[in-house]
Write an enzyme that holds these catalytic residues in place. Structure first.
Site, PDB file in Angstrom:
ATOM      1  N   LYS A 121       0.826  -1.201   0.000  1.00  0.00           N
ATOM      2  CA  LYS A 121       0.000   0.000   0.000  1.00  0.00           C
ATOM      3  C   LYS A 121       0.861   1.252   0.000  1.00  0.00           C
ATOM      4  CE  LYS A 121      -1.289   2.424   3.298  1.00  0.00           C
ATOM      5  NZ  LYS A 121      -1.766   2.993   4.579  1.00  0.00           N
ATOM      6  N   ASP A 139      -6.286   1.023   0.892  1.00  0.00           N
ATOM      7  CA  ASP A 139      -6.223   1.194   2.336  1.00  0.00           C
ATOM      8  C   ASP A 139      -7.520   0.693   2.943  1.00  0.00           C
ATOM      9  OD1 ASP A 139      -8.109   3.118   1.763  1.00  0.00           O
ATOM     10  OD2 ASP A 139      -7.110   4.729   2.881  1.00  0.00           O
TER      11      ASP A 139
END
Length: 219
Positions: A121, A139
């Site tokens: 991420k 996320d």
């Protein structure tokens, strides 16, 4: 799951809701962005920005983070969650930058993910925001709304959610869509109190319909 066509239609609605969505982590360069994203794990962007306002004045280079004792850095990060682990990872990351990358943030996913505290991420955010490379980071907000809307399955892991979104959304829109989905999850389809009553996606949202039916039974 809904069809790819319907999924893209939903993404288009979200894009119209938040046309100016952008990264809310304050930073002036790729190094500051990487540190800010690392700090944002299990912490709000608002909290990180409050912290980095002073932190980025004190620490401007990898050397700066390495020239203090770990206890001092921990104290500087104390207002956010997991600060001890984050302090340790920051110093490890800075050491790697100096030893392997001439003190600069690398430009590939593999190199970024080799740094302490940097997962997929974070690497995606840095590639997208700092370097303008097409990336769609997943996320907690992006994962939640993708599953609520039926774009992905509830059992899908984060990488599967990313792959699905990247398949649905045209590559040239990945960077912008990432921020628009975050804004939708952060300001509209909240974790605990989603704004279903004013949501333009309500009629097509499986989670919204489920909540509506549940409320009818309780009434």
């Amino acid at each position: 799951m809904i069809s790819n066509k319907k999924a893209l239609e939903m993404v288009d609605v979200i894009a119209n809701m938040f046309p100016n969505a952008e990264c809310e982590l304050k930073h002036d360069n790729p190094f500051e962005l990487t540190i800010a994203v690392l700090l944002s794990a299990q912490t709000t962007d608002v909290s990180v920005n409050k912290l980095t306002k002073d932190l980025f004045q004190k620490y401007k280079t990898p050397e700066d983070y390495l020239n203090v004792d770990i206890s001092e850095l921990e104290n500087d990060l104390r207002t956010i969650g997991l600060y001890r682990n984050k302090a340790k990872n920051i110093q490890k990351l800075c050491r790697s930058l100096l030893d392997q990358f001439d003190g600069e943030i690398p430009h590939t996913h593999a190199e970024l993910e080799s740094l302490a505290g940097v997962g997929r991420k974070t690497a995606n955010v840095v590639m997208s925001v700092a370097f303008g490379e097409p990336s769609l980071a997943v996320d907690t907000h992006v994962e939640r709304i993708s599953k609520r809307l039926g774009i992905c399955r509830w059992k899908d892991n984060v990488r599967q959610v990313e792959d699905k979104l990247c398949h649905v959304v045209p590559r040239e829109r990945w960077n912008k869509t990432h921020h628009q989905l975050i804004f939708f999850g952060r300001y509209h389809c909240l974790a605990r109190s989603p704004k279903c009553d004013v949501c333009p996606l309500f009629n097509d949202c499986r989670e919204g319909q489920k909540r509506y039916k549940a409320n009818l039974k309780e009434a």
